[in-house]
Design an enzyme around this catalytic site. Sequence first.
Site, PDB file in Angstrom:
ATOM      1  N   TYR A   1       5.531   6.821  17.791  1.00 45.06           N
ATOM      2  CA  TYR A   1       5.473   5.404  17.427  1.00 45.06           C
ATOM      3  C   TYR A   1       5.917   4.534  18.606  1.00 45.06           C
ATOM      4  O   TYR A   1       5.254   3.534  18.941  1.00 45.06           O
ATOM      5  CB  TYR A   1       6.361   5.141  16.220  1.00 45.06           C
ATOM      6  CG  TYR A   1       6.448   3.683  15.831  1.00 45.06           C
ATOM      7  CD1 TYR A   1       5.367   3.036  15.231  1.00 45.06           C
ATOM      8  CD2 TYR A   1       7.612   2.952  16.083  1.00 45.06           C
ATOM      9  CE1 TYR A   1       5.445   1.691  14.889  1.00 45.06           C
ATOM     10  CE2 TYR A   1       7.693   1.606  15.741  1.00 45.06           C
ATOM     11  CZ  TYR A   1       6.613   0.988  15.138  1.00 45.06           C
ATOM     12  OH  TYR A   1       6.687  -0.351  14.796  1.00 45.06           O
TER      13      TYR A   1
ATOM     14  N   ALA B   1      -3.802  -7.171   6.788  1.00 42.19           N
ATOM     15  CA  ALA B   1      -3.233  -8.362   6.143  1.00 42.19           C
ATOM     16  C   ALA B   1      -3.216  -8.253   4.623  1.00 42.19           C
ATOM     17  O   ALA B   1      -3.039  -9.258   3.944  1.00 42.19           O
ATOM     18  CB  ALA B   1      -4.008  -9.609   6.566  1.00 42.19           C
ATOM     19  N   ASN B   2      -3.386  -7.052   4.109  1.00 37.07           N
ATOM     20  CA  ASN B   2      -3.315  -6.868   2.655  1.00 37.07           C
ATOM     21  C   ASN B   2      -1.882  -6.718   2.168  1.00 37.07           C
ATOM     22  O   ASN B   2      -1.622  -6.708   0.970  1.00 37.07           O
ATOM     23  CB  ASN B   2      -4.136  -5.645   2.228  1.00 37.07           C
ATOM     24  CG  ASN B   2      -3.663  -4.368   2.901  1.00 37.07           C
ATOM     25  OD1 ASN B   2      -3.359  -4.358   4.084  1.00 37.07           O
ATOM     26  ND2 ASN B   2      -3.594  -3.277   2.153  1.00 37.07           N
ATOM     27  N   THR B   3      -0.935  -6.625   3.109  1.00 42.27           N
ATOM     28  CA  THR B   3       0.466  -6.448   2.718  1.00 42.27           C
ATOM     29  C   THR B   3       1.381  -6.881   3.858  1.00 42.27           C
ATOM     30  O   THR B   3       0.937  -7.101   4.991  1.00 42.27           O
ATOM     31  CB  THR B   3       0.742  -4.968   2.363  1.00 42.27           C
ATOM     32  OG1 THR B   3       2.064  -4.830   1.838  1.00 42.27           O
ATOM     33  CG2 THR B   3       0.604  -4.072   3.583  1.00 42.27           C
ATOM     34  N   GLY B   4       2.670  -7.014   3.552  1.00 42.92           N
ATOM     35  CA  GLY B   4       3.691  -7.202   4.577  1.00 42.92           C
ATOM     36  C   GLY B   4       3.533  -8.436   5.449  1.00 42.92           C
ATOM     37  O   GLY B   4       3.131  -9.513   5.005  1.00 42.92           O
ATOM     38  N   ILE B   5       3.855  -8.248   6.736  1.00 40.61           N
ATOM     39  CA  ILE B   5       3.815  -9.341   7.707  1.00 40.61           C
ATOM     40  C   ILE B   5       2.416  -9.925   7.802  1.00 40.61           C
ATOM     41  O   ILE B   5       2.243 -11.146   7.884  1.00 40.61           O
ATOM     42  CB  ILE B   5       4.272  -8.841   9.093  1.00 40.61           C
ATOM     43  CG1 ILE B   5       5.727  -8.368   9.041  1.00 40.61           C
ATOM     44  CG2 ILE B   5       4.110  -9.924  10.146  1.00 40.61           C
ATOM     45  CD1 ILE B   5       6.162  -7.628  10.292  1.00 40.61           C
ATOM     46  N   GLY B   6       1.420  -9.062   7.790  1.00 42.85           N
ATOM     47  CA  GLY B   6       0.040  -9.525   7.908  1.00 42.85           C
ATOM     48  C   GLY B   6      -0.362 -10.451   6.779  1.00 42.85           C
ATOM     49  O   GLY B   6      -1.027 -11.476   6.991  1.00 42.85           O
TER      50      GLY B   6
ATOM     51  N   SER C   1       6.801  -3.838  19.125  1.00 41.78           N
ATOM     52  CA  SER C   1       8.113  -3.630  18.518  1.00 41.78           C
ATOM     53  C   SER C   1       9.145  -3.425  19.606  1.00 41.78           C
ATOM     54  O   SER C   1       8.822  -2.994  20.728  1.00 41.78           O
ATOM     55  CB  SER C   1       8.086  -2.390  17.610  1.00 41.78           C
ATOM     56  OG  SER C   1       9.391  -2.009  17.226  1.00 41.78           O
TER      57      SER C   1
END
EC number: 1.1.1.300
Length: 316
Positions: A200, A47-52, A175
């Site tokens: 992935y 959660a330090n970036t992006g969606i999180g 995804s």
Amino acid sequence: MLVILGLFASFLSILYLTAPSIRKFFAGGICTTSVQIPGKVVVITGANTGIGKETARELARRGARVYIACRDVLKGESAASDIRADTKNSQVLVRKLDLSDTKSIRAFAERFLAEEKKLHILINNAGVMMYPYSKTTDGFETHFGVNHLGHFLLTYLLLGRLKESAPARVVNLSSVAHLGGKIRFHDLQGEKRYCRGFAYCHSKLANILFTRELAKRLQGTGVTAYVVHPGIVMSEIVRHSFLLCLLWRLFSPFFKSTRQGAQTSLHCALAEGLEPLSGKYFSDCKRTWVSPRARNKKTAERLWNVSCELLGIQWD
């Protein structure tokens, strides 16, 4: 050649001119619930970036005590500082968690359990994509090890606290790429054949199968589980692929923002009356179709058992 390039440039110009309308069309669903969650405890990986980060921001805005669990603590502290300032919620905390190292996962869980007596929402958001072939500290192929096994172990370690805090929820990010996935039990670590794109896809399929089996085993406990496709989002997850970085930049006006990408995670974490859909796959804030491989009960059970064996745990 010049004609082709000219036509392509004209096509891009038209696309960019209509980008606002296209972006609005592809923005997807919105989490419409107004529920507030003061006093609730949330853990979000990556959660330090992006969606999180956007998921953490909204949950903090609704009053939760939010743990940002990430590998890069400095980035985590920067994100937490931004969220605190924006939401006026001081209860946004950062703890180190490296999903590529089971010792780090265990250390995070041990510290969290010592600090918190409750856990209401666990969002397994972190992940890697298109990573060159490598192995985690414990010898697992990186996509499989981080995206699946890391979150599998984390959920196992925190499940007792989730049950004690019921009603509680687990939200796993997958995804649409799961459509290209297959659980290759004879080569889970990609040692015989490796394609980072398919690696992935395989890991995202594993996320869905894990969620289905988890939901089945959690029946009657008050803990429910959901798996989501956030959409095609402008985030840092493509940083390991030059081609995808190029495509992301080129078509960025048509992708979801990270805030839009967080909506389905928020829906599954917050929406009331969702309990009967435990184990289901969501996109754009509604239940949606999954591939036949993602619905295979025998594969889900086998993956569960193999995952336990690889991690050296017993999870009945």
